[in-house]
Design an enzyme around this catalytic site. Sequence first.
Site, PDB file in Angstrom:
ATOM      1  N   TYR A 200       1.046  -0.833  -0.117  1.00 33.37           N
ATOM      2  CA  TYR A 200      -0.058  -0.161  -0.269  1.00 33.37           C
ATOM      3  C   TYR A 200       0.925   1.314  -0.126  1.00 33.37           C
ATOM      4  CZ  TYR A 200      -4.219   2.607   0.312  1.00 33.37           C
ATOM      5  OH  TYR A 200      -5.351   3.267   0.172  1.00 33.37           O
TER       6      TYR A 200
ATOM      7  N   LYS B 256      -2.883   8.912   3.065  1.00 39.86           N
ATOM      8  CA  LYS B 256      -4.187   8.305   3.647  1.00 39.86           C
ATOM      9  C   LYS B 256      -4.160   8.744   5.422  1.00 39.86           C
ATOM     10  CE  LYS B 256      -7.079   6.730   0.090  1.00 39.86           C
ATOM     11  NZ  LYS B 256      -7.618   6.906   0.177  1.00 39.86           N
TER      12      LYS B 256
HETATM   13  P1  NAD Z   1     -12.307   3.751  -8.650  1.00 39.93           P
HETATM   14  O1  NAD Z   1     -10.881   3.236  -8.820  1.00 39.93           O
HETATM   15  O2  NAD Z   1     -13.573   3.385  -8.622  1.00 39.93           O
HETATM   16  O3  NAD Z   1     -11.943   5.043  -7.531  1.00 39.93           O
HETATM   17  C1  NAD Z   1     -11.119   5.982  -7.878  1.00 39.93           C
HETATM   18  C2  NAD Z   1     -11.364   7.266  -8.599  1.00 39.93           C
HETATM   19  O4  NAD Z   1     -10.833   8.049  -8.174  1.00 39.93           O
HETATM   20  C3  NAD Z   1     -12.169   7.325  -9.314  1.00 39.93           C
HETATM   21  O5  NAD Z   1     -13.191   7.019 -10.558  1.00 39.93           O
HETATM   22  C4  NAD Z   1     -11.260   7.817 -10.811  1.00 39.93           C
HETATM   23  O6  NAD Z   1     -11.522   8.175 -11.195  1.00 39.93           O
HETATM   24  C5  NAD Z   1     -10.844   8.738 -10.054  1.00 39.93           C
HETATM   25  N1  NAD Z   1      -9.847   9.315  -9.765  1.00 39.93           N
HETATM   26  C6  NAD Z   1      -7.932   9.432  -9.675  1.00 39.93           C
HETATM   27  N2  NAD Z   1      -7.515  10.550  -9.663  1.00 39.93           N
HETATM   28  C7  NAD Z   1      -9.052  10.951 -10.051  1.00 39.93           C
HETATM   29  C8  NAD Z   1      -8.066  13.199 -10.307  1.00 39.93           C
HETATM   30  N3  NAD Z   1      -7.072  13.685 -10.511  1.00 39.93           N
HETATM   31  N4  NAD Z   1      -9.066  13.547 -10.511  1.00 39.93           N
HETATM   32  C9  NAD Z   1     -10.494  12.926 -10.274  1.00 39.93           C
HETATM   33  N5  NAD Z   1     -10.775  12.004  -9.867  1.00 39.93           N
HETATM   34  C10 NAD Z   1      -9.447  10.626  -9.830  1.00 39.93           C
HETATM   35  O7  NAD Z   1     -11.838   2.572  -6.486  1.00 39.93           O
HETATM   36  P2  NAD Z   1     -13.041   2.610  -5.095  1.00 39.93           P
HETATM   37  O8  NAD Z   1     -12.169   1.946  -4.879  1.00 39.93           O
HETATM   38  O9  NAD Z   1     -14.507   2.971  -5.784  1.00 39.93           O
HETATM   39  O10 NAD Z   1     -11.462   3.911  -4.256  1.00 39.93           O
HETATM   40  C11 NAD Z   1     -12.554   5.148  -4.264  1.00 39.93           C
HETATM   41  C12 NAD Z   1     -12.357   5.146  -2.996  1.00 39.93           C
HETATM   42  O11 NAD Z   1     -11.887   4.360  -1.495  1.00 39.93           O
HETATM   43  C13 NAD Z   1     -10.870   6.180  -2.763  1.00 39.93           C
HETATM   44  O12 NAD Z   1      -9.974   6.923  -1.953  1.00 39.93           O
HETATM   45  C14 NAD Z   1     -10.387   4.397  -2.030  1.00 39.93           C
HETATM   46  O13 NAD Z   1      -9.223   4.906  -1.664  1.00 39.93           O
HETATM   47  C15 NAD Z   1     -11.152   4.352  -0.793  1.00 39.93           C
HETATM   48  N6  NAD Z   1     -11.083   2.992  -0.543  1.00 39.93           N
HETATM   49  C16 NAD Z   1     -11.290   1.860  -1.284  1.00 39.93           C
HETATM   50  C17 NAD Z   1     -11.000   0.659  -0.669  1.00 39.93           C
HETATM   51  C18 NAD Z   1     -10.793  -0.571  -1.930  1.00 39.93           C
HETATM   52  O14 NAD Z   1     -10.971  -1.476  -1.494  1.00 39.93           O
HETATM   53  N7  NAD Z   1     -11.593  -0.894  -2.914  1.00 39.93           N
HETATM   54  C19 NAD Z   1     -11.279   0.394   0.646  1.00 39.93           C
HETATM   55  C20 NAD Z   1     -10.598   1.702   1.291  1.00 39.93           C
HETATM   56  C21 NAD Z   1     -10.925   2.725   0.987  1.00 39.93           C
HETATM   57  O1  0WE Z   2      -7.005   2.901  -2.283  1.00 40.77           O
HETATM   58  C1  0WE Z   2      -7.031   2.024  -2.210  1.00 40.77           C
HETATM   59  C2  0WE Z   2      -6.604   1.927  -3.738  1.00 40.77           C
HETATM   60  C3  0WE Z   2      -6.262   3.513  -4.286  1.00 40.77           C
HETATM   61  C4  0WE Z   2      -5.345   3.330  -5.456  1.00 40.77           C
HETATM   62  C5  0WE Z   2      -5.041   2.101  -6.287  1.00 40.77           C
HETATM   63  C6  0WE Z   2      -4.545   1.868  -7.658  1.00 40.77           C
HETATM   64  C7  0WE Z   2      -4.476   0.936  -8.636  1.00 40.77           C
HETATM   65  C8  0WE Z   2      -4.059   1.947  -9.927  1.00 40.77           C
HETATM   66  C9  0WE Z   2      -4.034   4.281  -6.033  1.00 40.77           C
HETATM   67  N1  0WE Z   2      -3.711   4.183  -7.322  1.00 40.77           N
HETATM   68  C10 0WE Z   2      -3.274   3.071  -8.013  1.00 40.77           C
HETATM   69  N2  0WE Z   2      -2.560   3.104  -9.175  1.00 40.77           N
HETATM   70  C11 0WE Z   2      -3.338   2.760 -10.167  1.00 40.77           C
HETATM   71  O2  0WE Z   2      -2.553   2.767 -11.392  1.00 40.77           O
HETATM   72  N3  0WE Z   2      -7.166   0.615  -1.816  1.00 40.77           N
HETATM   73  C12 0WE Z   2      -7.735   0.508  -0.576  1.00 40.77           C
HETATM   74  C13 0WE Z   2      -7.728  -0.604  -2.433  1.00 40.77           C
HETATM   75  C14 0WE Z   2      -6.770  -1.328  -2.121  1.00 40.77           C
HETATM   76  O3  0WE Z   2      -5.003  -1.163  -3.041  1.00 40.77           O
HETATM   77  C15 0WE Z   2      -4.076  -1.909  -2.173  1.00 40.77           C
HETATM   78  C16 0WE Z   2      -4.041  -2.682  -1.396  1.00 40.77           C
HETATM   79  C17 0WE Z   2      -5.637  -2.316  -0.787  1.00 40.77           C
HETATM   80  C18 0WE Z   2      -6.393  -2.853  -0.317  1.00 40.77           C
HETATM   81  C19 0WE Z   2      -2.510  -2.091  -2.747  1.00 40.77           C
HETATM   82  C20 0WE Z   2      -1.777  -2.611  -2.199  1.00 40.77           C
HETATM   83  C21 0WE Z   2      -2.452  -3.457  -1.366  1.00 40.77           C
HETATM   84  C22 0WE Z   2      -3.945  -3.381  -0.251  1.00 40.77           C
END
Ligand code: NAD
Ligand code: 0WE
Length: 266
Positions: free
Chosen positions: A155, A162
């Site tokens: 991560y 974060k």
């Molecule tokens: P997702 O890819 O659907 O959403 C991430 C969004 O960020 C996308 O819509 C992307 O277009 C947007 N983004 C990236 N750069 C940007 C920019 N410069 N301007 C505007 N938008 C931008 O994935 P998600 O899992 O729904 O992620 C949403 C949030 O939830 C993130 O903050 C992620 O860290 C958080 N989160 C995800 C998880 C998981 O396991 N999926 C867990 C905890 C927190």
């Molecule tokens: O916040 C996240 C992911 C955010 C994210 C994911 C990507 C993948 C594609 C940010 N930047 C990028 N850039 C890319 O090019 N999560 C909470 C999901 C997540 O991501 C991980 C996790 C978990 C959970 C990455 C490593 C280990 C665990």
Amino acid sequence: MSNLMHGKTALILGVANKWSLAYAIGQAFAREGANLVITYQGERQKLTVEELAAELSPTARAIQCDVTKPDELASLVEALQPGPLDAVVHSIAFANREDLSRPFSETSRDGFVLALEVSAYSLVAVAKAMAPLMTGGGSVITLSYLGAVRVIPNYNVMGVAKAALEANVRYMAATLGPEGTRVNGISAGPIKTLAAAGIAGFSTMLKNFANAAPLRRNVTADEVGNVAAFLMSDWASAMTGEILYVDNGYSQVAAGMDDGGEKPKE
Ligand code: NAD
Ligand code: 0WE
């Protein structure tokens, strides 16, 4: 549940596709009676997200907004005039893919700055831009992850981003509180979305998570949406500066303390 957000207008940033946590939050808000504006990052997502907006509600609008572009943030504010705006959801994160696989100590300055700009500073930029529209005691939420407070393999720089985001929540809560605006975060367990796609070992992570979490299962996007709706509702009127864990209790148990109890159902 119904009408927790009756008559409220909510802005949701970060919809990429139907798996996005932002979309699940939009579905919960629509169910609770909110008027919705959702945003997407770029031209490539325009069609998909316009279709998703139409599925959310007949009045939901989709607008392009890359949070690193001040002019796009300014035109978003224009599109939301004259307000009022009751709720803002920040659901945005980005780091270079190579920074989520190589050793953390090899993170470049550019990679560090990019991750923190998009994933942490953008909350400040968005809240600052929207504050004048939130005249009736608004609510801002953002999405975080356990990697903010614990080392989670790979991560890496996202964990640092974060940590900054969670500190932003507290400082924004303090500065916007006197205007009646609340700022909170949801720290969600791992969920298979676009942002999780292609992360090496993610499926194994989900399995281990369900094994270790007190509730013995993974978290769903809908469950995140429901907590977001609660935070936006008047029921949460005394909550600000908080990070709420929506993680089936995972963060509360120590690693390697398996009690030999019931395993998740296959
Ligand atoms: P997702 O890819 O659907 O959403 C991430 C969004 O960020 C996308 O819509 C992307 O277009 C947007 N983004 C990236 N750069 C940007 C920019 N410069 N301007 C505007 N938008 C931008 O994935 P998600 O899992 O729904 O992620 C949403 C949030 O939830 C993130 O903050 C992620 O860290 C958080 N989160 C995800 C998880 C998981 O396991 N999926 C867990 C905890 C927190
Ligand atoms: O916040 C996240 C992911 C955010 C994210 C994911 C990507 C993948 C594609 C940010 N930047 C990028 N850039 C890319 O090019 N999560 C909470 C999901 C997540 O991501 C991980 C996790 C978990 C959970 C990455 C490593 C280990 C665990």
